[in-house]
Scaffold this motif. Structure first.
Motif, mmCIF file in Angstrom:
data_model
loop_
_atom_site.group_PDB
_atom_site.id
_atom_site.type_symbol
_atom_site.label_atom_id
_atom_site.label_comp_id
_atom_site.label_asym_id
_atom_site.label_seq_id
_atom_site.Cartn_x
_atom_site.Cartn_y
_atom_site.Cartn_z
ATOM 1 N N VAL A 71 -5.140 -2.854 -10.716
ATOM 2 C CA VAL A 71 -5.487 -2.602 -9.323
ATOM 3 C C VAL A 71 -6.867 -1.965 -9.264
ATOM 4 O O VAL A 71 -7.124 -0.927 -9.891
ATOM 5 C CB VAL A 71 -4.438 -1.690 -8.660
ATOM 6 C CG1 VAL A 71 -4.875 -1.330 -7.241
ATOM 7 C CG2 VAL A 71 -3.067 -2.357 -8.650
ATOM 8 N N ALA A 72 -7.776 -2.590 -8.511
ATOM 9 C CA ALA A 72 -9.140 -2.081 -8.366
ATOM 10 C C ALA A 72 -9.324 -1.327 -7.053
ATOM 11 O O ALA A 72 -10.211 -0.475 -6.948
ATOM 12 C CB ALA A 72 -10.146 -3.231 -8.442
ATOM 13 N N ALA A 73 -8.509 -1.649 -6.048
ATOM 14 C CA ALA A 73 -8.579 -0.959 -4.757
ATOM 15 C C ALA A 73 -7.254 -1.166 -4.041
ATOM 16 O O ALA A 73 -6.583 -2.185 -4.221
ATOM 17 C CB ALA A 73 -9.739 -1.487 -3.914
ATOM 18 N N VAL A 74 -6.896 -0.193 -3.221
ATOM 19 C CA VAL A 74 -5.627 -0.216 -2.497
ATOM 20 C C VAL A 74 -5.917 -0.221 -1.001
ATOM 21 O O VAL A 74 -6.666 0.629 -0.501
ATOM 22 C CB VAL A 74 -4.758 1.005 -2.864
ATOM 23 C CG1 VAL A 74 -3.478 1.017 -2.049
ATOM 24 C CG2 VAL A 74 -4.444 0.997 -4.357
ATOM 25 N N GLY A 75 -5.335 -1.179 -0.285
ATOM 26 C CA GLY A 75 -5.559 -1.268 1.144
ATOM 27 C C GLY A 75 -4.719 -0.279 1.928
ATOM 28 O O GLY A 75 -3.813 0.370 1.383
ATOM 29 N N PRO A 76 -4.999 -0.146 3.215
ATOM 30 C CA PRO A 76 -4.231 0.766 4.062
ATOM 31 C C PRO A 76 -2.743 0.387 4.097
ATOM 32 O O PRO A 76 -2.383 -0.792 4.021
ATOM 33 C CB PRO A 76 -4.860 0.575 5.449
ATOM 34 C CG PRO A 76 -6.201 -0.034 5.190
ATOM 35 C CD PRO A 76 -6.060 -0.860 3.953
ATOM 36 N N GLY A 77 -1.910 1.408 4.195
ATOM 37 C CA GLY A 77 -0.486 1.171 4.356
ATOM 38 C C GLY A 77 0.252 0.795 3.093
ATOM 39 O O GLY A 77 1.424 0.408 3.152
ATOM 40 N N VAL A 78 -0.397 0.900 1.948
ATOM 41 C CA VAL A 78 0.249 0.527 0.678
ATOM 42 C C VAL A 78 0.835 1.773 0.027
ATOM 43 O O VAL A 78 0.156 2.793 -0.124
ATOM 44 C CB VAL A 78 -0.746 -0.142 -0.285
ATOM 45 C CG1 VAL A 78 -0.109 -0.345 -1.665
ATOM 46 C CG2 VAL A 78 -1.206 -1.471 0.278
ATOM 47 N N ALA A 79 2.090 1.680 -0.374
ATOM 48 C CA ALA A 79 2.745 2.744 -1.125
ATOM 49 C C ALA A 79 3.253 2.174 -2.443
ATOM 50 O O ALA A 79 3.598 1.002 -2.531
ATOM 51 C CB ALA A 79 3.907 3.338 -0.326
ATOM 52 N N GLY A 80 3.277 3.034 -3.467
ATOM 53 C CA GLY A 80 3.840 2.624 -4.746
ATOM 54 C C GLY A 80 2.851 2.043 -5.724
ATOM 55 O O GLY A 80 3.232 1.678 -6.845
#
Length: 324
Positions: A71-80
């Protein structure tokens, strides 16, 4: 200035030669999405169908839905999920690239002990084998089944998973080298395609089998139907040799009240719990040494056209991957 990346795209429908290297901006993950830096990308027949226009897509088209990486970046609303997590998916977007967008709901954490190549090779073909054996026609001890293309990616997994359930497995192959691979995977009997229905019946005491898993299509469907016992099931899950012509339902009646289904993976990943269950069983079988995932060929990303030629020419065994 946005970071740029290399992708492989088709500007029009056509043969492998339409796949060309291009540059695009690295995408940003949106709501519920991950940006994954891919270590390896799976090459599948669905990519071929889209490239040729058999499955309609908009062009220019970047193929690919499968891959594994970090994972290089996590978008809004992502959990876990967090940056740096190792993940795999069969449901990404435009994975013939260095970076790809993956819905977080469709990403699976990769366990320690599973390398990047195995993680990229398992999702689509592993999920396919799992839903075929557990949901399309649940296999148990004593089930008799025929698997076409036993040395292919799905075929090798189907053989191993079916034998682990106590099934009796017959399979078809196209060469001596592929015969050796299918036998090593545990197949009870390996036959050539020519006259396979009669041969399978002979090996099965004159009886048809309970289920046929057919990803070949046009050249095998007639023999697949002829291989079944009364009330047997043909799961036609692919068409590597071409589309299957329409089948008159009365033919199923004459064959012994046969059942024909054309399953597709998405219908067997309808809830987060179902998806998690399938990945958990597959990765568990790998980490416990009960499932061998064969990577038969690896190509660098710019050689995606050659990967397609090898796949379409049936020159491959196991999984085909792109790297780099």
């Amino acid at each position: 200035m946005a970071e740029r990346m290399q992708v492989v795209q088709a500007s029009r429908a056509g043969g492998p030669e339409v796949l060309e290297v291009a540059e695009r901006d690295v995408p940003e993950p949106g709501e519920g999405e991950l940006l994954v830096e891919l270590a390896a990308t799976g090459v599948n027949f669905v990519d071929v169908y889209r490239r040729t226009g058999t499955y309609p897509v908009a062009f220019p088209h970047v193929p690919g839905t499968e891959g594994a990486g970090r994972v290089a970046a996590v978008g809004p609303g992502v959990a876990g999920f967090a940056v740096g997590d190792r993940v795999a998916t069969a449901e990404g977007r435009e994975t013939y690239a260095r970076f790809a967008i993956v819905p977080a709901a469709a990403a699976a954490h990769v366990p320690d002990g599973v390398d990047d190549e195995t993680a990229a090779a398992l999702p689509l073909q592993g999920l396919t084998a799992h839903y075929l054996l557990t949901s399309v026609h649940p296999v148990e001890a004593g089930t008799t089944l025929l698997v076409h293309a036993g040395a292919g990616g799905v075929g090798l997994l189907l053989i191993q998973l079916a034998k682990a359930r106590g099934a009796i497995v017959f399979t078809t192959v196209g060469s001596d080298a592929k015969r050796d691979l299918a036998q090593a995977a545990g197949a009870d009997a390996v036959v050539e395609y020519d006259g396979f229905a009669d041969r399978v019946r002979s090996l099965n005491g004159g009886n048809g089998v309970d289920v046929v898993y057919d990803g070949v299509g046009a050249t095998t469907v007639d023999g697949s139907l002829a291989s079944l016992r009364p009330r047997g099931l043909l799961a036609l899950f692919g068409a590597a040799s071409g589309p299957v012509p329409p089948i008159d339902p009365t033919r199923l009646m004459r064959g012994g009240s046969l059942v024909l289904t054309r399953p597709t993976m998405g219908d067997f990943l309808q809830t987060p719990e179902e998806r998690a269950w399938r990945y958990r069983e597959l990765f568990g079988a790998v980490t416990e040494g009960r499932l061998d995932v064969r990577v038969g060929a690896t190509f660098v990303l710019p050689d995606a056209g050659e990967a397609h030629r090898a796949l379409e020419g049936r020159r491959t065994t196991g999984k085909v991957l792109l790297e780099g």
